[in-house]
Design an enzyme around this catalytic site. Sequence first.
Site, PDB file in Angstrom:
ATOM      1  N   TYR A   1      -4.971   4.665   0.292  1.00  0.00           N
ATOM      2  CA  TYR A   1      -6.062   3.858  -0.261  1.00  0.00           C
ATOM      3  C   TYR A   1      -5.705   3.153  -1.560  1.00  0.00           C
ATOM      4  CZ  TYR A   1      -7.556   7.697   2.654  1.00  0.00           C
ATOM      5  OH  TYR A   1      -7.601   8.647   3.660  1.00  0.00           O
ATOM      6  N   HIS A   2      -4.475   2.619  -1.622  1.00  0.00           N
ATOM      7  CA  HIS A   2      -4.008   1.922  -2.810  1.00  0.00           C
ATOM      8  C   HIS A   2      -3.538   0.498  -2.492  1.00  0.00           C
ATOM      9  CE1 HIS A   2      -2.836   6.179  -4.481  1.00  0.00           C
ATOM     10  NE2 HIS A   2      -4.143   5.973  -4.521  1.00  0.00           N
ATOM     11  N   PRO A   3      -4.321  -0.308  -1.770  1.00  0.00           N
ATOM     12  CA  PRO A   3      -3.861  -1.670  -1.458  1.00  0.00           C
ATOM     13  C   PRO A   3      -3.876  -2.560  -2.693  1.00  0.00           C
ATOM     14  CG  PRO A   3      -6.134  -1.402  -0.760  1.00  0.00           C
ATOM     15  CD  PRO A   3      -5.667  -0.046  -1.224  1.00  0.00           C
TER      16      PRO A   3
ATOM     17  N   ASP B   1       0.848  -1.190   0.000  1.00  0.00           N
ATOM     18  CA  ASP B   1       0.000   0.000   0.000  1.00  0.00           C
ATOM     19  C   ASP B   1       0.882   1.238   0.000  1.00  0.00           C
ATOM     20  OD1 ASP B   1      -2.328   1.537   0.110  1.00  0.00           O
ATOM     21  OD2 ASP B   1      -2.464   1.446   2.293  1.00  0.00           O
ATOM     22  N   HIS B   2       0.355   2.313  -0.525  1.00  0.00           N
ATOM     23  CA  HIS B   2       1.041   3.600  -0.459  1.00  0.00           C
ATOM     24  C   HIS B   2       0.627   4.310   0.834  1.00  0.00           C
ATOM     25  CE1 HIS B   2       1.049   3.478  -5.137  1.00  0.00           C
ATOM     26  NE2 HIS B   2       2.141   2.907  -4.643  1.00  0.00           N
TER      27      HIS B   2
END
Length: 538
Positions: free
Chosen positions: A473-475, A293-294
């Site tokens: 919110y980039h999983p 994730d980011h």
Amino acid sequence: MQTYDFIIVGSGSAGSVVAERLSASGRFSVLVLEAGGSDRRFYVQMPLGYGKTFFDPAVNWNYKAEPDPGLAGSADHWPRGKLLGGSSSINAMVYIRGAREDFDAWAAAGNPGWSYADLLPSFKALEDNEAGADKWRGVGGPLHITDCSNAVHPLTKRYLVAAQQAGLPFNPDFNGASQEGVGIYQITTRNGRRMSAARAFLRPAMKRRNVRVETNALATKLLFEGKRAVGVEYEQNGETRTARAGREVIVSSGSINSPQLLQLSGVGPSALLGSVGIPVIQANENVGANLQDHVGINYTFKGRLPTLNQVLRPWWGKLRVGMQYILTRSGPLSLSMNNAGGFFRTDPALARPNMQLYFQAFSTVIPKNGERPILTPDPWPGFSIGLSNCRPSSRGEIMIRSKDPRDHPRITANAYSTNHDVDEMLAAVKFVRTIASMPAMAEIIEEEVLPGPSIKSDADLVQDFRKRSGTVYHPVSTCRMGPDASRAVVDPRLKVHGLQGVRIIDASIFPDNITGNTNAASILTGWKGADLVLEEHK
């Protein structure tokens, strides 16, 4: 029990695309199961309305990660879309494909057909870019992409000048020749309304007689005959129902729900499945593992010039921009909170950027219960420069807690769990201050509000970003793609290793995270995945 050629579990960024493309010829029947409801809601369609959907259980899974030592023990909020369009219906709409090198690395890892050169025609085919067609951009596709160059807040231009004064080049298109530099973000809207995957792909497909979409339909497990997936069990209106797939079951439930559904169905780590009493259909230690994730943070400043705070906070300002939006579909409510941004290297020796920037012409230091305070910013002129890491080395996991499909899985992010991630974030936050110190910004900054001038030492900076960072919110990668079943969940054709009749098509298959926001690559995965399915079902 009804039978369809294809059952698609999830109507998000990838699932909507798969549904449209598999149904386009009219030769196949398609059932789409969506756990949430309709996307026809005002705050879903209004771009800046995602501040209202950030905690709304009507459209949001509202996941919470486990307390994370890397984030000073905080339990991070993980919003995910629970409605038609999935997270593309509640996200910040920034359209970034990812770097050429990201996809070339996927292909080099043993995934033929996934290089940048392979995927560029698909990116161009799905796009309708307002900036016009060129060597890299496409027009005429289903997904409209808005050029916001003439609509951003005037303060954005100061940010762009300051970043150039700090040494970054101006980049007119992050999806063009290269990513490095600063510029205006393109966003997925059309005529002032959100262009989610549901609007671009699923809604047109729903007009076809061979497509059935069931909302409020929670998939509880995949049905198997031996090693072959033959259908899906789901709950709807208090009843347990089943549907059979004559050709394939396609899981497009996203990086949280896809591994959860596999594990509930007996596909995953054998010890985990045994511990919750689920019989093993196919043991695979990678299901739910390799979570990437980011992670990001904002630096917030009080300015000497008006920002969007003075527009969006007072009642009369809300009324004015509300009327502007309703009458003309323009103004601040028609945009993303992230007007501009960019990509930079924390070390000049790096071959390519490893950090992403975001500029927001407002500030939200003062919280508001029940919503992300985008629509109620601070009472003073504030703005933020944010950043997130692009390719962190930390890895987490997503694992079920029980056999109950309504029980949220355990999300263990392990943010900043490697020295690499801590060191590059430390260098990155120092560069944010460098941008803020440049003449174009320094002359209009009254003070740094967060973290504030007292935070100076490396130790204090690290402590601060551990306390204030969170997911952007980039999983991805919880059902990662790869040729080796001992290290991956799906093969390069997105078929689950060791099983038949089931593929996973969503961001969970990313072998590694991409450089930038993940929605564009998720949509691309749906497009590419549908191609792979259609190649085998003539």
